[in-house]
Structure formats: C-alpha cells, structure tokens
Design a protein around this motif. Structure first.
Motif, PDB file in Angstrom:
ATOM      1  N   MET A   1       0.835  -1.184   0.000  1.00 46.58           N
ATOM      2  CA  MET A   1       0.000   0.000   0.000  1.00 46.58           C
ATOM      3  C   MET A   1       0.867   1.229   0.000  1.00 46.58           C
ATOM      4  O   MET A   1       2.058   1.197   0.224  1.00 46.58           O
ATOM      5  CB  MET A   1      -0.914  -0.003   1.240  1.00 46.58           C
ATOM      6  CG  MET A   1      -1.911   1.135   1.244  1.00 46.58           C
ATOM      7  SD  MET A   1      -3.013   1.105   2.659  1.00 46.58           S
ATOM      8  CE  MET A   1      -4.171  -0.085   2.091  1.00 46.58           C
ATOM      9  N   SER A   2       0.267   2.356  -0.248  1.00 43.10           N
ATOM     10  CA  SER A   2       0.978   3.624  -0.298  1.00 43.10           C
ATOM     11  C   SER A   2       1.835   3.854   0.927  1.00 43.10           C
ATOM     12  O   SER A   2       1.470   3.525   2.049  1.00 43.10           O
ATOM     13  CB  SER A   2      -0.052   4.763  -0.408  1.00 43.10           C
ATOM     14  OG  SER A   2       0.530   5.986  -0.094  1.00 43.10           O
ATOM     15  N   ASP A  53      -5.717  -4.847  -2.301  1.00 44.01           N
ATOM     16  CA  ASP A  53      -4.459  -5.594  -2.368  1.00 44.01           C
ATOM     17  C   ASP A  53      -3.957  -5.926  -0.962  1.00 44.01           C
ATOM     18  O   ASP A  53      -3.408  -7.019  -0.720  1.00 44.01           O
ATOM     19  CB  ASP A  53      -3.398  -4.778  -3.100  1.00 44.01           C
ATOM     20  CG  ASP A  53      -3.688  -4.642  -4.589  1.00 44.01           C
ATOM     21  OD1 ASP A  53      -4.522  -5.419  -5.112  1.00 44.01           O
ATOM     22  OD2 ASP A  53      -3.074  -3.758  -5.222  1.00 44.01           O
ATOM     23  N   LYS A  54      -4.159  -5.019  -0.049  1.00 44.06           N
ATOM     24  CA  LYS A  54      -3.653  -5.196   1.314  1.00 44.06           C
ATOM     25  C   LYS A  54      -4.427  -6.294   2.061  1.00 44.06           C
ATOM     26  O   LYS A  54      -3.827  -7.137   2.726  1.00 44.06           O
ATOM     27  CB  LYS A  54      -3.732  -3.872   2.068  1.00 44.06           C
ATOM     28  CG  LYS A  54      -3.036  -3.853   3.412  1.00 44.06           C
ATOM     29  CD  LYS A  54      -2.866  -2.422   3.872  1.00 44.06           C
ATOM     30  CE  LYS A  54      -2.143  -2.364   5.216  1.00 44.06           C
ATOM     31  NZ  LYS A  54      -2.985  -2.822   6.315  1.00 44.06           N
ATOM     32  N   ASN A  56      -5.964  -8.704   0.696  1.00 45.94           N
ATOM     33  CA  ASN A  56      -5.614  -9.963   0.030  1.00 45.94           C
ATOM     34  C   ASN A  56      -4.306 -10.522   0.584  1.00 45.94           C
ATOM     35  O   ASN A  56      -4.203 -11.708   0.910  1.00 45.94           O
ATOM     36  CB  ASN A  56      -5.511  -9.740  -1.474  1.00 45.94           C
ATOM     37  CG  ASN A  56      -5.124 -10.995  -2.225  1.00 45.94           C
ATOM     38  OD1 ASN A  56      -3.975 -11.158  -2.629  1.00 45.94           O
ATOM     39  ND2 ASN A  56      -6.080 -11.893  -2.411  1.00 45.94           N
ATOM     40  N   LYS A  57      -3.322  -9.665   0.727  1.00 46.03           N
ATOM     41  CA  LYS A  57      -2.026 -10.092   1.238  1.00 46.03           C
ATOM     42  C   LYS A  57      -2.127 -10.557   2.685  1.00 46.03           C
ATOM     43  O   LYS A  57      -1.579 -11.601   3.071  1.00 46.03           O
ATOM     44  CB  LYS A  57      -1.024  -8.953   1.120  1.00 46.03           C
ATOM     45  CG  LYS A  57       0.377  -9.307   1.597  1.00 46.03           C
ATOM     46  CD  LYS A  57       1.323  -8.134   1.396  1.00 46.03           C
ATOM     47  CE  LYS A  57       2.732  -8.476   1.873  1.00 46.03           C
ATOM     48  NZ  LYS A  57       3.670  -7.329   1.682  1.00 46.03           N
ATOM     49  N   GLU A  58      -2.845  -9.807   3.502  1.00 46.59           N
ATOM     50  CA  GLU A  58      -2.910 -10.115   4.929  1.00 46.59           C
ATOM     51  C   GLU A  58      -3.789 -11.320   5.228  1.00 46.59           C
ATOM     52  O   GLU A  58      -3.709 -11.890   6.327  1.00 46.59           O
ATOM     53  CB  GLU A  58      -3.380  -8.888   5.704  1.00 46.59           C
ATOM     54  CG  GLU A  58      -2.361  -7.748   5.647  1.00 46.59           C
ATOM     55  CD  GLU A  58      -2.821  -6.504   6.364  1.00 46.59           C
ATOM     56  OE1 GLU A  58      -3.802  -6.592   7.137  1.00 46.59           O
ATOM     57  OE2 GLU A  58      -2.210  -5.452   6.155  1.00 46.59           O
ATOM     58  N   SER A  59      -4.613 -11.708   4.278  1.00 47.24           N
ATOM     59  CA  SER A  59      -5.438 -12.911   4.457  1.00 47.24           C
ATOM     60  C   SER A  59      -4.827 -14.115   3.744  1.00 47.24           C
ATOM     61  O   SER A  59      -5.492 -15.140   3.599  1.00 47.24           O
ATOM     62  CB  SER A  59      -6.845 -12.662   3.912  1.00 47.24           C
ATOM     63  OG  SER A  59      -6.813 -12.460   2.503  1.00 47.24           O
TER      64      SER A  59
END
Length: 349
Positions: A1-2, A53-54, A56-59
């Motif tokens: 993420m930003s 996106d975040k 998705n990554k953290e799950s």
C-alpha cells in the motif's frame, strides 16, 4: 500500500499479517466492491485498489476483491448505500450526503468552514461517528469500515473568478450536498445539486457556470479542461467545505466471515485507516492543481477577511442543521460541539 500509511496503521497491519490462517485450502471470499468514479480516479487507484491488495495479502489470498468502478453494477451514486444494505454489492464507497436528508447527523462535517486537512478531519469523523453511536443509528443497516472527508473544496468557474461575495450573484454553481446547497444560496448563487459524475456534462453544456469541487477529483471529471478560473480559499483558513464519505460493507457478508478474516477487515478500518484515506486525498491535491496550472488557467486566493464575511452569511446554515437534527431526536448543539472539538483535536488551525 501507499507509503502514506501512518505508522500506527502499519503496526496494526503487521500484527494482522502475523495471524495463522490455517490450511491453504481454506475457503476464499470474493468481495464485490462498487463505486461511482472511473478507474483513473484517486478513489479507485490510490485508495480502493491498494486497500483490496492489502487485505488480500494479509489474508494469505483468502480475501479477494472484484472492483466495479463507475457504477458498473448499475444504479446511481445515491443508491450505493442501499446496494451495500441489500447485498447487491459487498462493499461500497459513497457519500451519505448523496441521499439527501437521510443521514443528517454526519452532515455536520459538510457545514462550511469546518475542516483544515482531510487527514486530521477524517480521523475526527470516525471518532465522531463512534462516540455518538451513529454506527448504531444512522448506519445500522451496513457495517462501516471507515469514514473520511476530502481535501479542501474550492470554486472552479467557467467565465470569471470569484473574489468577493457579490460575485456569486447570477451564477449557477454545482453543489455536492444539501449543506453546500444552502451555503451557496446564502452567498447569493443559484445552487445546482448533482453527484460528481454529472459535472463534466453540466459544465460542457452550460447547465452550470462552475462547480464546488476538491482538487483531488478535478482530473477525474476533467473540470480543469472545462473551466478557466479557480478561486481558492486562504490556505491558512478552514476550507469552504468538504464532503463526508463512507466505505461500508454488507452486514450479512461481514457476519458470514470467519473470525480471522473479520480481523483483517477490522485491522484495515477504523480511525487509522480513515486518517490514511484522508491523507491520500490531501496528497493528491497538488498534482491535480498542477494540471490546471499547466493549461494556463487563472487562480486567485480569497483572503481570510473576505472569508469571514462568507462565514457570517453562512451562519444560518449551522442554525438550520442544528434545528433539523434536533427535530429528529438528536441534541444538535451537542453534536455540533462534538464535531468541532474533535476537529480541533485532530485538525487544529
């Protein structure tokens, strides 16, 4: 993420990423995310897509988003909140103010001269909603993920600038919400209420003489190509106006998630996420303004002394809001003080 994510938000995110998600074969959940702006907009490119996106990554890939920009699932911007309620979409991003009069308590942030920065006031907005239990009243039909406001609203004109209050007379100006409609009328203009996707056509066809818009959204609707003049408030003063936004989820969809996936959603919502989104809006203004400057458009700054006169003219907008929400069972004066105190705490001037 930003990299604009706050340190606190990163800490929460890091803790979430450390969760054990169980077997790799665990069920995947695809969330339909619906909003009203095009894919090139700040909302889509710098907030909603990175947010998706975040999670998705953290799950570990178990939460996925299918994003539908520009009302691709049908309907109109004012209908988005009901699409989240009814499950047409799993998550929506919209302005409660597009549903005129339906969410009056949160409209306090849309009164004139309330905010200075989107980052601080977005944090204040989340705290205001939760402190006054609006998530259990006005927004009880959805699961709020975060709230935020946009960067300072400005005036963008086709034929001439606005330098003083008398310049509003005879102008038809786009207003985004009920409170800005009232404010423009108090200043002497003819307000024309419309969601932002309608602004381009209205400007090009001469339906309106200009629009109240934050810099962030100007490129998305090509307003800098359709107007010539930009009248901005003194940067040391509070903004002419802002709009309040909600990023909300269908309650049944949220409730159906296993506990660990709920935790991912929760860790990417709340005060820190609200402030992050506000910061995205703040940071987007400079580049958007440069596009207008590069076209040779003309700019003027409305001095603080002149803005004080506008503030006096707009006082009845405050009085009207207090009276309205009090008539609906709230303590209007207490809500106004709550909002102002929280803004001063997180967005001081």
């Amino acid at each position: 993420m930003s990299k604009g994510i706050s340190a606190g938000f990163r800490v929460v995110a890091g803790a979430t990423m450390a969760l054990a998600f169980g077997a790799a074969s665990a069920e995947e959940v695809t969330l339909k995310v619906h909003h009203f702006l095009p894919p090139g907009s700040t909302a889509h490119a710098k907030f909603i897509t990175p947010w998706c996106d975040k999670i998705n990554k953290e799950s570990a890939g178990r939460l996925k988003c299918q994003i539908y920009p520009a009302m691709q699932l049908g309907g109109t911007p004012p209908q988005l909140i009901d699409q989240a309620r009814d499950g047409i979409a799993d998550i929506v991003w919209t302005l409660p103010g597009y549903s005129a009069g339906r969410f009056p308590a949160v409209e306090v942030f849309e009164l004139p001269f309330m905010i200075k920065s989107a980052e601080g006031s977005s944090r204040a907005l989340w705290e205001y909603v939760t402190a006054n239990k609006l998530d259990q009243t006005e927004f009880k039909d959805v699961h709020p993920i975060l709230f935020h406001v946009h960067d300072s609203g400005q005036l963008h004109l086709v034929k001439r600038p606005i330098t003083q209050q008398s310049d509003f007379r005879g102008l038809k100006l786009r207003a985004p919400t009920r409170q800005t409609n009232k404010f423009l009328a108090a200043l002497g203009a003819t307000p024309v209420g419309m969601p932002v996707p309608q602004v381009s056509e209205a400007l090009s066809k001469g339906v309106i003489d200009g629009a109240m818009l934050p810099w962030e959204v100007v490129p998305a609707v090509k307003a800098h190509e359709l107007v010539k003049f930009h009248s901005e408030g003194d940067p040391k003063a509070r903004a002419l106006y802002t709009g309040a936004f909600i990023f909300a989820m269908n309650k049944a969809k949220y409730d159906s998630l296993p506990a660990d996936l709920k935790q991912v959603i929760d860790a990417n919502g709340g005060a820190e996420a609200s402030a992050w989104v506000g910061k995205v809006w703040d940071e987007s203004a400079t580049a958007a303004r440069k596009l207008a400057s590069d076209r040779g458009n003309q700019f003027n700054v409305i001095p603080a002394a002149e803005l004080k006169k506008w503030e006096k003219s707009g006082q009845h907008v405050y009085d009207s809001w207090v009276s309205e929400v009090s008539g609906k069972g709230y303590d209007g004066k207490a809500l106004l003080k709550s909002a102002q105190d929280l803004i001063q705490k997180h967005d001081p001037i």
